[in-house]
Design an enzyme around this catalytic site. Sequence first.
Site, mmCIF file in Angstrom:
data_model
loop_
_atom_site.group_PDB
_atom_site.id
_atom_site.type_symbol
_atom_site.label_atom_id
_atom_site.label_comp_id
_atom_site.label_asym_id
_atom_site.label_seq_id
_atom_site.Cartn_x
_atom_site.Cartn_y
_atom_site.Cartn_z
ATOM 1 N N GLU A 89 -36.221 55.788 56.824
ATOM 2 C CA GLU A 89 -34.944 56.290 57.305
ATOM 3 C C GLU A 89 -34.509 57.574 56.589
ATOM 4 O O GLU A 89 -34.004 58.493 57.207
ATOM 5 C CB GLU A 89 -33.880 55.208 57.099
ATOM 6 C CG GLU A 89 -32.477 55.780 57.079
ATOM 7 C CD GLU A 89 -31.588 55.129 58.086
ATOM 8 O OE1 GLU A 89 -31.730 53.928 58.247
ATOM 9 O OE2 GLU A 89 -30.776 55.828 58.698
ATOM 10 N N ASP A 90 -34.713 57.624 55.283
ATOM 11 C CA ASP A 90 -34.101 58.705 54.498
ATOM 12 C C ASP A 90 -35.060 59.769 53.980
ATOM 13 O O ASP A 90 -34.611 60.750 53.396
ATOM 14 C CB ASP A 90 -33.347 58.116 53.286
ATOM 15 C CG ASP A 90 -32.146 57.291 53.731
ATOM 16 O OD1 ASP A 90 -31.706 57.481 54.868
ATOM 17 O OD2 ASP A 90 -31.669 56.463 52.945
#
Length: 738
Positions: A89-90
Amino acid sequence: MQHFTKAEIRHIEDRYEDFLKEIRNKFDDERIARIEKAFRFANAAHDGIKRKSGEPYIIHPIAVAKIVAKDIGLGATSIVSALLHDVVEDTEYRLSDIENMFGKKVATIVDGLTKLSGDFDSKQALTLRKILMTLSDDVRVILIKIADRLHNMRTLDSMLPHKKVKIAGETLFLYVPLAHRLGLYAIKSELEELSFKYKHPEEYNQINYLLHNQEETRNYLVNKFIKPIKEKLAEHNFDCEVTHRLKTSYSIWQKMQKKGVTFNEIYDILAIRIIIKAKPEISEKRQCFDVLSIVTDIYKPKPDRIRDWINLPKVNGYESLHVTVMGPEGKWVEVQIRTERMDEIANRGFAAHYRYKDISTYEKELETWLERIRDVLQNPDTDAFEFLDDFKLNLYGTEINVFTPKGDMISMPQNSTVIDFAYEIHTDLGNKCIGAKINLRLVPISHVLQSGDQIEILTSENQTPKLEWLKFTTSAKARGKIKAAFKLEKNRHIEKGRLMVEEVMKKANAPITSNNLKKLIGHFNLNNKEQLYSELGMGFIDLKNIDEILGKKSENKLVKYWNITFGNRKKGEIENDDSVQKIDNKKPFILKETQDNISYSLAKCCNPIPGEKVIGVLSSDDHVNIHKAGCKELGKYLSNHGDRIITAEWTKFKRQSYLTRIKLEGFDKLGIANQITTIISKENNINMRSLHFDAHEGIFSGELFLYIHNTDDLHNLIERLKKIKGIDNVTRVENLNE
Ligand code: MN
């Protein structure tokens, strides 16, 4: 990219070492190496990135991994996934990178976690739905997600104030019930406390202050209470830990709200807990009951207050023996008796079952639960929000156990009715159900089941599913089945109604133009021709005065024109009206009286009746829940979902009626009951369901359950009842159940 300073790197390594200390002796070298690899990879991926608090980001995955390992008790694969949970996600790494380095299983879990990230909005509801579809494959996704949320809640302080409230609300809405259902009591309580603290800081502080104030007295009383118990237990060679647990400030607050009482009126803040180090040669159950008998030799038990969750554990696996006894201060005290194993299950739920290798029964129950959720999910008619409602219902509902005539036990959500049970057993049984025999007594379809009931469903070949059944179904399964069956039924009614229109119009010598149909639709206050047909087919309306409705003269002129222009047109080929009322935030939602309309429903918390001031809550694109304008439940909802509120207005309701409860008070006079019944029976618009009159020391009271069409009828009736001599007070009671 900014790299971390030496001090920050040192901080990260320290935190990782702390974590490693916790788990090192639980895993072999190979597993520790995998965990180490995951940490090094995640650490490099999140390098230079900080959280809002200013801490290096990697501190968060380490903390989540620690919760996963320590508080939930999961294995190496879950710990690896927890360390990696925010990488996709990051950071720039992709799922394929994870799969290459850590294998398919870890990649699937991380994928599930990535999909579940972000804010919880309608899209998330859909995502959640997808994830839950695969929940049975890997319940670890949800468990790690809960750990993730717990750490985010613990570190919520650095967020902006409005974000705090939103995240806290979301936690109460979704994560608390999930943790509850999976039996993670300790985590559930902590999530509740943290949410409470951020959502209602004042109340939170006040209750904790009061709890703190009582501490000294409380400890004194606890010691006085447990001293004789401890002595007797030692005398009988029991190795026990006798402690006490306090109700959490959140559950104290909830009880204050629910019962409308003050802090000082809550008597069960304290419970005594006896945890037995069980002797292997005697059954745990035996030992718990022996301890119970020791306790009740010392203190008198309250009759009916022994709860045995050992012989019949809760659906989430909880086992314990609870008894309420009279303490030396003349106050009731709850005592909970359980073994160490039961205590661990009580705190860690799902995960603890693995440790004690007795998961077969529990897995079977979890499987039943998942089966029910899958049933809901597979129903193409359920939309995401409706699903969430049903899902939450299934999460929160304390379950009851009921029995088939053959003695098979079936778990159902609390408040399930006969019809829920019928559909739970078999679709046909539901569709043909006319009632049931419970413990040899005849009961209607709407009857609410109690734990322990033995139910024999009664059927009739002539029975067909009714839309009104939806009003008293609790389970999502039954609702889905009724809606599906009703669609089939509805098509039959539509066809029948269409033929009726054709026949009547032919007799009246009127053509079936869209103009004429619109007149009929308008006359009956309906939305479209489909409703017209189905209402006719079901016999709710009739076309006796067709000439009048059509205003025949003008239309007759069109006959010729129609014959020429549309003469060859096939049946049913009329332009479509909008079949569903378009929902527009700016315009009021119009509540019409149609039998087959399922675009709105009336909220059970406040039971609005036609004519009252109401407000709609949009629960999906085409469903509106109608509440009374002053409804308390609605108030709670408003704070979170103000954007889904729409205004709503009633049209005149004449055919359908709504169960309404009325209370009367006055002075007991000869014949007063008779006068009341006469008035009601003379009101030709009102049917009675039940009447109950009581007279005590000259005071007369009555309770009526009546079917009322709208507020006008209701007010007329109340006015008339008030005029009876001796009657002092006539009021409507919103809640139908208490
Ligand atoms: Mn996270």
